[in-house]
Structures are given as structure tokens and as C-alpha cells.
Design a protein around this motif. Structure first.
Motif, PDB file in Angstrom:
ATOM      1  N   ARG A   1      51.889  39.665  42.406  1.00  0.00           N
ATOM      2  CA  ARG A   1      51.250  38.355  42.272  1.00  0.00           C
ATOM      3  C   ARG A   1      51.685  37.588  41.025  1.00  0.00           C
ATOM      4  O   ARG A   1      51.373  36.408  40.875  1.00  0.00           O
ATOM      5  CB  ARG A   1      49.726  38.515  42.301  1.00  0.00           C
TER       6      ARG A   1
ATOM      7  N   ASN B   1      52.201  31.828  36.073  1.00  0.00           N
ATOM      8  CA  ASN B   1      50.773  32.162  36.189  1.00  0.00           C
ATOM      9  C   ASN B   1      50.381  33.306  35.252  1.00  0.00           C
ATOM     10  O   ASN B   1      51.235  33.952  34.617  1.00  0.00           O
ATOM     11  CB  ASN B   1      50.384  32.469  37.649  1.00  0.00           C
TER      12      ASN B   1
ATOM     13  N   THR C   1      48.069  36.787  35.431  1.00  0.00           N
ATOM     14  CA  THR C   1      47.357  37.720  36.308  1.00  0.00           C
ATOM     15  C   THR C   1      46.523  38.651  35.445  1.00  0.00           C
ATOM     16  O   THR C   1      46.969  39.089  34.380  1.00  0.00           O
ATOM     17  CB  THR C   1      48.343  38.534  37.163  1.00  0.00           C
TER      18      THR C   1
ATOM     19  N   ALA D   1      35.145  36.138  39.275  1.00  0.00           N
ATOM     20  CA  ALA D   1      36.210  35.812  38.318  1.00  0.00           C
ATOM     21  C   ALA D   1      35.731  36.006  36.878  1.00  0.00           C
ATOM     22  O   ALA D   1      34.739  35.386  36.475  1.00  0.00           O
ATOM     23  CB  ALA D   1      36.677  34.378  38.530  1.00  0.00           C
TER      24      ALA D   1
ATOM     25  N   THR E   1      43.416  27.142  37.759  1.00  0.00           N
ATOM     26  CA  THR E   1      42.547  27.499  38.881  1.00  0.00           C
ATOM     27  C   THR E   1      42.500  29.027  38.956  1.00  0.00           C
ATOM     28  O   THR E   1      43.291  29.703  38.285  1.00  0.00           O
ATOM     29  CB  THR E   1      43.112  26.961  40.197  1.00  0.00           C
TER      30      THR E   1
ATOM     31  N   THR F   1      42.126  32.471  41.705  1.00  0.00           N
ATOM     32  CA  THR F   1      41.993  33.139  43.004  1.00  0.00           C
ATOM     33  C   THR F   1      42.089  34.641  42.740  1.00  0.00           C
ATOM     34  O   THR F   1      42.292  35.062  41.597  1.00  0.00           O
ATOM     35  CB  THR F   1      43.110  32.722  43.985  1.00  0.00           C
ATOM     36  N   SER F   2      41.931  35.448  43.823  1.00  0.00           N
ATOM     37  CA  SER F   2      42.052  36.894  43.582  1.00  0.00           C
ATOM     38  C   SER F   2      42.721  37.584  44.752  1.00  0.00           C
ATOM     39  O   SER F   2      42.762  37.063  45.868  1.00  0.00           O
ATOM     40  CB  SER F   2      40.674  37.518  43.351  1.00  0.00           C
ATOM     41  N   SER F   3      43.210  38.786  44.480  1.00  0.00           N
ATOM     42  CA  SER F   3      43.733  39.664  45.539  1.00  0.00           C
ATOM     43  C   SER F   3      42.545  40.311  46.245  1.00  0.00           C
ATOM     44  O   SER F   3      41.420  40.273  45.728  1.00  0.00           O
ATOM     45  CB  SER F   3      44.599  40.758  44.913  1.00  0.00           C
TER      46      SER F   3
ATOM     47  N   ARG G   1      40.255  44.190  41.464  1.00  0.00           N
ATOM     48  CA  ARG G   1      41.071  43.103  42.025  1.00  0.00           C
ATOM     49  C   ARG G   1      42.033  42.619  40.955  1.00  0.00           C
ATOM     50  O   ARG G   1      41.786  42.795  39.759  1.00  0.00           O
ATOM     51  CB  ARG G   1      40.208  41.891  42.356  1.00  0.00           C
TER      52      ARG G   1
ATOM     53  N   TRP H   1      43.057  39.188  39.432  1.00  0.00           N
ATOM     54  CA  TRP H   1      42.665  37.778  39.356  1.00  0.00           C
ATOM     55  C   TRP H   1      43.880  36.966  38.958  1.00  0.00           C
ATOM     56  O   TRP H   1      44.618  37.348  38.034  1.00  0.00           O
ATOM     57  CB  TRP H   1      41.516  37.606  38.361  1.00  0.00           C
TER      58      TRP H   1
ATOM     59  N   TYR I   1      45.380  33.357  37.831  1.00  0.00           N
ATOM     60  CA  TYR I   1      45.109  32.060  37.209  1.00  0.00           C
ATOM     61  C   TYR I   1      46.401  31.239  37.293  1.00  0.00           C
ATOM     62  O   TYR I   1      47.419  31.634  36.709  1.00  0.00           O
ATOM     63  CB  TYR I   1      44.673  32.248  35.752  1.00  0.00           C
TER      64      TYR I   1
END
Ligand SMILES: C[S@@+](CC[C@H](N)C(=O)[O-])C[C@H]1O[C@@H](n2cnc3c(N)ncnc32)[C@H](O)[C@@H]1O
Length: 202
Positions: A42, A150, A152, A160, A170, A172-174, A185, A187, A189
């Protein structure tokens, strides 16, 4: 590939250090290989540029970066714990291992010129920081990322650990990686659209 015995040795060494510094370590054991792969998958390492790892511990994520084909010369790993940094320097002689504080990149890496990275892989415990302090810290990290890069984060929290900052990043997550102890997880960004389109100063 590491042998089972050296892996067991790392778990023992990590646990012994955790007993002395539980807050600094944050975890009782190194992250699982599956978890490290998820983190590296990621991270935006496909962007041309150096890669920054914060809180490498004994190098499980470093190893996953190398396994993905990231060349060691691109990687800078900042580790606070001297005994871990010494192990990393021996294990990854071509990686730029820095013994220092990953919370203060300007002091640890210098400001002339300010280094910018394709990706930041973050594993330093931040539970003792307030939400405002976490957002301020991650906002500073975004000044060290190249466009599109990004950050991670390794975390066991169900939500979060750092809330998004409009105009900066922003979140999101795995999915949960169940093979990790405890399950965790990644995370992710990412630069907010407004930042990515150039409204923030370079
Ligand atoms: C949860 S462990 C993660 C280790 C490894 N990345 C993994 O996934 O197994 C946190 C690491 O962050 C390091 N650390 C704690 N505070 C730090 C700081 N201010 N700067 C750099 N590293 C720090 C600890 O020594 C420890 O190695």
C-alpha cells in the motif's frame, strides 16, 4: 529468507526490550510477514524517490521493502532504540539506518535541503499523543512527501488513529490482517485532492 531460529531470536529480543520500554515499543512482538507485505503493497514506493521508514524495530518492514524490489540505497530507516539500530546496521548495510527521533525529521535528517520521500512507512507508537498532536505530526510529515506520495501506518486500533486533515490528507485502511498478533490494519494517509492539485506550497 530468515531462519525459524533467528525469527524466534528476534521475538525474544523484541519482547525483552518491550519489558523495559513498553510505551516506546507499543507491541510485544514484531509484525507478521503478511502484515509487512500489506503495508509495503500500500506504500507509494513506485514513485521515483527515497523511501522513509519510521520505527523499523528489527527490520521486518525493511525486509518486506527489499523483497518487493525497493533498492536498499533508497531506504532511510529511523530507529530510536540504539540496540535495534545497531542490529539493523549489521543486517542491512546498504540501508541508511539513522539512530534518532522519527518524530522530528528536521532535527534528525537536517533541513538543508529538506528531504522529500516517495513514501513514509510509519510504525512509531502514538497512543500517548492527543488527536491534535497526531494531526499536527502527520501534517508535518506531508511536507516531507513528494507529490502523490502517501504515509502508511501500522496500527491495531479499530478506527483511524489519526483523523483526516482537510486540504492535507485523507485516511483509508486495508482489511484486517488476521495473521498478525494482535490482528491489525494498515492505515493509508493520502494527499488530499486540494493539496495534490498544488494549493499547498511545495
Ligand atoms: C511497534 S514497534 C514496530 C517495529 C517494526 N516496524 C514492526 O512492525 O515490527 C515500534 C518501533 O518504533 C521505535 N520507536 C519508538 N519511538 C520512536 C521514535 N521517536 N523515533 C523512531 N523510532 C521510535 C521503537 O523502538 C520500535 O522499534
Amino acid at each position: 529468507m530468515k531462519s525459524e531460529s533467528s525469527n524466534a531470536g528476534d521475538v525474544a529480543r523484541f519482547f525483552a526490550t518491550w519489558i523495559r520500554h513498553p510505551l516506546k515499543l507499543g507491541a510485544v512482538a514484531p509484525s507478521s510477514p503478511a502484515y509487512c507485505r500489506e503495508m509495503v503493497e500500500r506504500a507509494t514506493t513506485d514513485i521515483d524517490g527515497p523511501v522513509l521508514e519510521l520505527g523499523p524495530g528489527l527490520g521486518v518492514v525493511t525486509r518486506a521493502l527489499l523483497d518487493k524490489g525497493v533498492s536498499p540505497g533508497r531506504i532511510t530507516s529511523i530507529e530510536y532504540e540504539k540496540s535495534f539500530a545497531d542490529v539493523l546496521k549489521g543486517r542491512f548495510p546498504e540501508v541508511n539506518v539513522v539512530e534518532g527521533d522519527g518524530f522530528d525529521l528536521d532535527r534528525t535528517l537536517g533541513t538543508t535541503p529538506r528531504r522529500r520521500f516517495a513514501a513514509i512507512l510509519f510504525a512509531i507508537p502514538i497512543l500517548n499523543l492527543s488527536q491534535e498532536q497526531r494531526q499536527a505530526l502527520f501534517t508535518r510529515y506531508f511536507d516531507h512527501l513528494l507529490p502523490g506520495g502517501n504515509l502508511t501506518q501500522l496500527s491495531y486500533l479499530p478506527t483511524a488513529p489519526v483523523k483526516p486533515v482537510p486540504g492535507v490528507f485523507t485516511v483509508t485502511s486495508s482489511p484486517i490482517v488476521w495473521s498478525n498478533i494482535p490482528p491489525a490494519r494498515v492505515w493509508v494517509y493520502a494527499q488530499d485532492q486540494a493539496a495534490a492539485s498544488g494549493s499547498r506550497a511545495p
